[in-house]
Motif scaffolding. Structure first.
Motif, PDB file in Angstrom:
ATOM      1  N   TYR A 161       5.421  -1.726  -7.729  1.00  0.00           N
ATOM      2  CA  TYR A 161       5.098  -2.660  -6.208  1.00  0.00           C
ATOM      3  C   TYR A 161       3.992  -2.392  -5.448  1.00  0.00           C
ATOM      4  CZ  TYR A 161      10.765  -2.430  -5.616  1.00  0.00           C
ATOM      5  OH  TYR A 161      11.672  -2.643  -5.400  1.00  0.00           O
ATOM      6  N   LYS A 162       2.773  -1.752  -6.229  1.00  0.00           N
ATOM      7  CA  LYS A 162       1.570  -1.920  -6.250  1.00  0.00           C
ATOM      8  C   LYS A 162       0.929  -2.765  -6.691  1.00  0.00           C
ATOM      9  CE  LYS A 162       0.622   2.575  -5.442  1.00  0.00           C
ATOM     10  NZ  LYS A 162       0.311   4.184  -5.620  1.00  0.00           N
ATOM     11  N   THR A 163       0.779  -2.655  -7.265  1.00  0.00           N
ATOM     12  CA  THR A 163       0.506  -3.883  -8.652  1.00  0.00           C
ATOM     13  C   THR A 163       0.886  -4.881  -9.295  1.00  0.00           C
ATOM     14  OG1 THR A 163       1.620  -2.174 -10.543  1.00  0.00           O
ATOM     15  CG2 THR A 163      -0.446  -1.282  -9.884  1.00  0.00           C
ATOM     16  N   LEU A 164       2.456  -4.882  -8.725  1.00  0.00           N
ATOM     17  CA  LEU A 164       2.674  -6.107  -9.228  1.00  0.00           C
ATOM     18  C   LEU A 164       3.100  -7.003  -7.385  1.00  0.00           C
ATOM     19  CD1 LEU A 164       3.905  -8.501 -11.233  1.00  0.00           C
ATOM     20  CD2 LEU A 164       5.718  -7.519 -11.720  1.00  0.00           C
ATOM     21  N   GLY A 165       4.192  -5.930  -7.157  1.00  0.00           N
ATOM     22  CA  GLY A 165       3.965  -6.876  -6.270  1.00  0.00           C
ATOM     23  C   GLY A 165       6.102  -7.057  -5.718  1.00  0.00           C
TER      24      GLY A 165
ATOM     25  N   ILE B 174       5.020   1.927   1.647  1.00  0.00           N
ATOM     26  CA  ILE B 174       6.009   2.191   0.950  1.00  0.00           C
ATOM     27  C   ILE B 174       6.150   3.268   1.713  1.00  0.00           C
ATOM     28  CG2 ILE B 174       6.492   3.198  -1.112  1.00  0.00           C
ATOM     29  CD1 ILE B 174       4.420   1.366  -2.488  1.00  0.00           C
ATOM     30  N   GLU B 175       5.771   4.154   2.514  1.00  0.00           N
ATOM     31  CA  GLU B 175       5.894   5.262   2.928  1.00  0.00           C
ATOM     32  C   GLU B 175       6.981   4.771   4.109  1.00  0.00           C
ATOM     33  OE1 GLU B 175       2.859   7.821   4.248  1.00  0.00           O
ATOM     34  OE2 GLU B 175       2.729   8.608   2.013  1.00  0.00           O
ATOM     35  N   ARG B 176       7.093   3.439   4.750  1.00  0.00           N
ATOM     36  CA  ARG B 176       7.717   2.958   6.333  1.00  0.00           C
ATOM     37  C   ARG B 176       8.851   2.440   4.807  1.00  0.00           C
ATOM     38  NH1 ARG B 176       2.219   1.904   7.575  1.00  0.00           N
ATOM     39  NH2 ARG B 176       2.204  -0.642   6.690  1.00  0.00           N
ATOM     40  N   VAL B 177       8.845   1.993   4.346  1.00  0.00           N
ATOM     41  CA  VAL B 177       9.896   1.573   3.696  1.00  0.00           C
ATOM     42  C   VAL B 177      10.827   2.880   2.653  1.00  0.00           C
ATOM     43  CG1 VAL B 177      10.935   0.020   1.597  1.00  0.00           C
ATOM     44  CG2 VAL B 177       8.703  -0.719   2.755  1.00  0.00           C
ATOM     45  N   GLN B 178      10.304   3.796   2.275  1.00  0.00           N
ATOM     46  CA  GLN B 178      11.156   4.935   2.537  1.00  0.00           C
ATOM     47  C   GLN B 178      11.831   4.976   3.217  1.00  0.00           C
ATOM     48  OE1 GLN B 178      12.075   6.360  -0.935  1.00  0.00           O
ATOM     49  NE2 GLN B 178      13.305   6.248   0.921  1.00  0.00           N
ATOM     50  N   GLU B 179      11.021   5.356   4.406  1.00  0.00           N
ATOM     51  CA  GLU B 179      11.933   6.071   5.879  1.00  0.00           C
ATOM     52  C   GLU B 179      12.716   4.550   6.268  1.00  0.00           C
ATOM     53  OE1 GLU B 179       8.708   6.080   8.731  1.00  0.00           O
ATOM     54  OE2 GLU B 179       7.778   7.752   7.665  1.00  0.00           O
ATOM     55  N   ARG B 180      12.851   3.684   6.103  1.00  0.00           N
ATOM     56  CA  ARG B 180      13.671   2.678   6.456  1.00  0.00           C
ATOM     57  C   ARG B 180      15.022   2.955   5.555  1.00  0.00           C
ATOM     58  NH1 ARG B 180      13.110  -3.898   6.564  1.00  0.00           N
ATOM     59  NH2 ARG B 180      15.354  -4.214   7.041  1.00  0.00           N
ATOM     60  N   LEU B 181      14.361   2.892   4.044  1.00  0.00           N
ATOM     61  CA  LEU B 181      15.669   3.211   3.100  1.00  0.00           C
ATOM     62  C   LEU B 181      16.669   4.340   3.658  1.00  0.00           C
ATOM     63  CD1 LEU B 181      13.884   2.036  -0.219  1.00  0.00           C
ATOM     64  CD2 LEU B 181      15.756   0.811   0.537  1.00  0.00           C
ATOM     65  N   ASP B 182      15.768   5.315   4.269  1.00  0.00           N
ATOM     66  CA  ASP B 182      17.053   6.852   4.396  1.00  0.00           C
ATOM     67  C   ASP B 182      17.838   6.475   5.341  1.00  0.00           C
ATOM     68  OD1 ASP B 182      14.979   8.226   2.431  1.00  0.00           O
ATOM     69  OD2 ASP B 182      13.605   8.465   3.428  1.00  0.00           O
ATOM     70  N   THR B 183      17.483   5.579   6.504  1.00  0.00           N
ATOM     71  CA  THR B 183      18.139   5.220   7.361  1.00  0.00           C
ATOM     72  C   THR B 183      19.614   4.491   6.924  1.00  0.00           C
ATOM     73  OG1 THR B 183      16.258   5.989   8.656  1.00  0.00           O
ATOM     74  CG2 THR B 183      18.432   4.505   9.250  1.00  0.00           C
TER      75      THR B 183
ATOM     76  N   SER C 153       1.085  -1.485  -0.036  1.00  0.00           N
ATOM     77  CA  SER C 153       0.159  -0.438   0.099  1.00  0.00           C
ATOM     78  C   SER C 153       1.224   0.885   0.391  1.00  0.00           C
ATOM     79  CB  SER C 153      -1.017   0.270   1.205  1.00  0.00           C
ATOM     80  OG  SER C 153      -0.125   0.311   1.932  1.00  0.00           O
ATOM     81  N   ASP C 154       0.206   2.331   0.288  1.00  0.00           N
ATOM     82  CA  ASP C 154       0.835   3.713   0.092  1.00  0.00           C
ATOM     83  C   ASP C 154       1.674   3.535   1.202  1.00  0.00           C
ATOM     84  OD1 ASP C 154       0.525   4.535  -3.107  1.00  0.00           O
ATOM     85  OD2 ASP C 154      -1.424   4.953  -2.174  1.00  0.00           O
ATOM     86  N   ALA C 155       0.627   3.590   2.462  1.00  0.00           N
ATOM     87  CA  ALA C 155       1.763   3.915   3.249  1.00  0.00           C
ATOM     88  C   ALA C 155       2.658   2.412   4.198  1.00  0.00           C
ATOM     89  CB  ALA C 155       0.314   3.436   4.960  1.00  0.00           C
TER      90      ALA C 155
END
Length: 220
Positions: free
Chosen positions: A167-171, A142-151, A138-140
Motif C-alpha cells: 500500500y505504501k509503494t504501489l497504492g 495505514i494506521e488510521r485505516v486499521q483503526e477503521r477496519l477494527d471497528t 503513509s504509515d500514519a
C-alpha cells in the motif's frame, strides 16, 4: 490476442494456471486474470463474459485516485446524464475473502455489492465490478485505516507488514479489505485504467464521455 500466463502474481505467491478475460473498451484494452482461490466469483464472471453480458456496458462510476466501476446492465442503452449504478441481476454471491493473499492493491478487480445495512453478510452483487486504483499511503494513514477496519470488522481484518508495504509503494484501497471480494487482477492495460480514472465526470461520477466495454472475451 495471445494471452500470457503468469506463474507468480505481483503479491509474490504461486498461482495455478489462471483464466484470463480481455475487455476491449473505447479507451483501450484491459486484460484480467481471475483467481482460482475465489471460484464462485471466477465462474460467475466467466459465465457472464461467455454469454456476452458485458458487451456494450459502460464504466459508469469513475472516482479519481479510487477506482473505476462497470457492469450495470441498465447502462447498455443509457441516455446522457442518466444516473447509473442501480442495475443488477437477481442473485448474489457469498463472499470469498482471501486475506492476506488477495487484498485491495492497485490493479485488483473486486465485486460491488449492496451496503452493510441491507446486506450484513457482505454478499457480492452478480455483475457489477470495479478495478482498484487508489493512492499510496503513509504509515500514519495505514494506521488510521486499521483503526477503521477494527471497528467495521470487529478486529477480524489485519493489515500485515507485507500488505502495508504494498500500500505504501504501489497504492490501493485498504479500507475495503475484508468487506468486498477481490477475485482478479489486471495483468495488462493499467495505462488504460489510469486514463479512465482521470476522466472528467458528472455529479454521479459518470464520465461525460462514455467509456464502453465493446467486447469481453475469455482467453485460455
Amino acid at each position: 490476442m495471445v494471452c500470457l500466463l503468469c506463474s507468480l502474481s505481483q503479491c509474490g505467491w504461486a498461482q495455478d494456471k489462471r483464466t484470463e478475460v480481455l475487455l476491449e473498451t473505447t479507451q483501450g484494452n484491459i486484460r484480467i486474470a481471475l483467481f482460482n482461490e475465489t471460484p464462485k466469483h471466477r465462474d460467475n464472471f466467466l459465465e457472464l463474459v461467455r454469454t456476452q453480458f458485458y458487451d456494450s456496458l459502460l464504466f459508469h462510476r469513475v472516482i479519481e485516485d479510487f477506482m473505476i466501476q462497470g457492469g450495470d446492465p441498465t447502462s447498455r442503452r443509457a441516455e446522457a446524464g442518466q444516473r447509473l449504478g442501480r442495475g443488477e441481476l437477481d442473485y448474489t454471491i457469498e463472499p470469498e475473502f482471501r486475506l492476506p493473499q488477495l487484498f485491495h492493491r492497485r490493479g485488483m478487480v473486486a465485486a460491488a455489492r449492496e451496503p452493510d445495512r441491507i446486506n450484513p453478510e457482505r454478499r457480492s452483487g452478480a455483475c457489477q465490478f470495479y478495478i482498484v486504483w487508489g493512492q499510496r499511503l503513509s504509515d500514519a494513514q495505514i494506521e488510521r485505516v486499521q483503526e477503521r477496519l477494527d471497528t467495521l470488522t470487529h478486529g477480524g481484518v489485519k493489515i500485515t507488514p507485507e500488505m502495508a508495504e504494498t500500500y505504501k509503494t504501489l497504492g490501493g484501497t485498504p479500507h475495503l479489505d475484508g468487506q468486498y471480494t477481490v477475485f482478479g487482477e489486471v495483468v495488462e492495460g493499467m495505462d488504460v485504467v489510469d486514463a479512465i480514472q482521470h476522466m472528467s465526470v458528472d455529479k454521479y461520477y459518470r464520465p461525460y464521455t462514455d467509456v464502453r466495454i465493446m467486447r469481453a472475451t475469455v482467453c485460455k
